[in-house]
Design an enzyme around this catalytic site. Structure first.
Site, mmCIF file in Angstrom:
data_model
loop_
_atom_site.group_PDB
_atom_site.id
_atom_site.type_symbol
_atom_site.label_atom_id
_atom_site.label_comp_id
_atom_site.label_asym_id
_atom_site.label_seq_id
_atom_site.Cartn_x
_atom_site.Cartn_y
_atom_site.Cartn_z
ATOM 1 N N HIS A 100 82.443 120.061 27.095
ATOM 2 C CA HIS A 100 81.420 119.336 25.877
ATOM 3 C C HIS A 100 81.716 120.121 24.846
ATOM 4 O O HIS A 100 81.661 121.431 24.722
ATOM 5 C CB HIS A 100 79.794 119.404 26.318
ATOM 6 C CG HIS A 100 79.462 120.665 26.860
ATOM 7 N ND1 HIS A 100 79.764 121.458 27.961
ATOM 8 C CD2 HIS A 100 78.801 121.571 26.037
ATOM 9 C CE1 HIS A 100 79.079 122.446 28.041
ATOM 10 N NE2 HIS A 100 78.593 122.693 26.752
ATOM 11 N N HIS A 102 79.683 120.883 21.166
ATOM 12 C CA HIS A 102 78.453 121.179 20.449
ATOM 13 C C HIS A 102 78.686 120.499 19.066
ATOM 14 O O HIS A 102 79.290 121.317 18.254
ATOM 15 C CB HIS A 102 77.684 122.400 20.397
ATOM 16 C CG HIS A 102 77.357 122.925 21.476
ATOM 17 N ND1 HIS A 102 75.843 122.995 22.042
ATOM 18 C CD2 HIS A 102 77.989 123.477 22.644
ATOM 19 C CE1 HIS A 102 76.004 123.503 23.167
ATOM 20 N NE2 HIS A 102 77.277 123.867 23.497
#
Ligand code: AMP
Length: 115
Positions: A100, A102
């Site tokens: 993922h 940010h």
């Protein structure tokens, strides 16, 4: 087989999240513990890649899609400017081993993100 990641459970709508973008291959939602005025996570729907190194090797096009979505969201929520961060490994602060990004923005200061 291992348990689905917390992000797979968000993708499956098993747990709630404030979703800001969804495509065939990605989802983006607000981080539950934001570190900046804008703090979204951009997450591939597959959990086959644990981190950015694996993703870049296995599906560089999907990594490019993350960057494209980051720019779109920054245009929408953070006047086009942003910081994109991939924690890689527990000692670097990674806690969820489903790759993922940010996306941080909305007026970053040293106190919001450390540098
Ligand atoms: P990392 O530490 O880089 O693995 O990032 C994991 C991020 O996931 C952290 O910033 C958490 O605040 C965020 N997070 C964990 N659970 C949730 C959730 N249910 N909804 C939104 N964000 C979450």
């Amino acid at each position: 087989m291992s348990e689905p990641s917390v992000f797979s459970r968000i993708i499956a709508r098993e747990i709630p999240a404030l979703i800001v973008r969804e495509t065939d291959r990605l989802i983006a939602f607000k981080d539950i513990a934001p570190k900046a005025p804008v703090h979204f996570l951009i997450v591939p729907k597959t959990e086959q890649y644990a981190n950015i190194t694996e993703l870049a090797a296995g599906d560089p096009g999907l990594l490019a899609e993350i960057v494209a979505v980051a720019q779109e969201l920054a245009d929408e929520y953070s006047n086009g400017q942003y910081r994109l961060l991939f924690n890689t490994g527990p000692e670097a602060g990674q806690t969820v081993f489903h790759v993922h990004a940010h996306l941080l923005g909305g007026g970053l200061t040293e106190s919001t993100i450390g540098f």
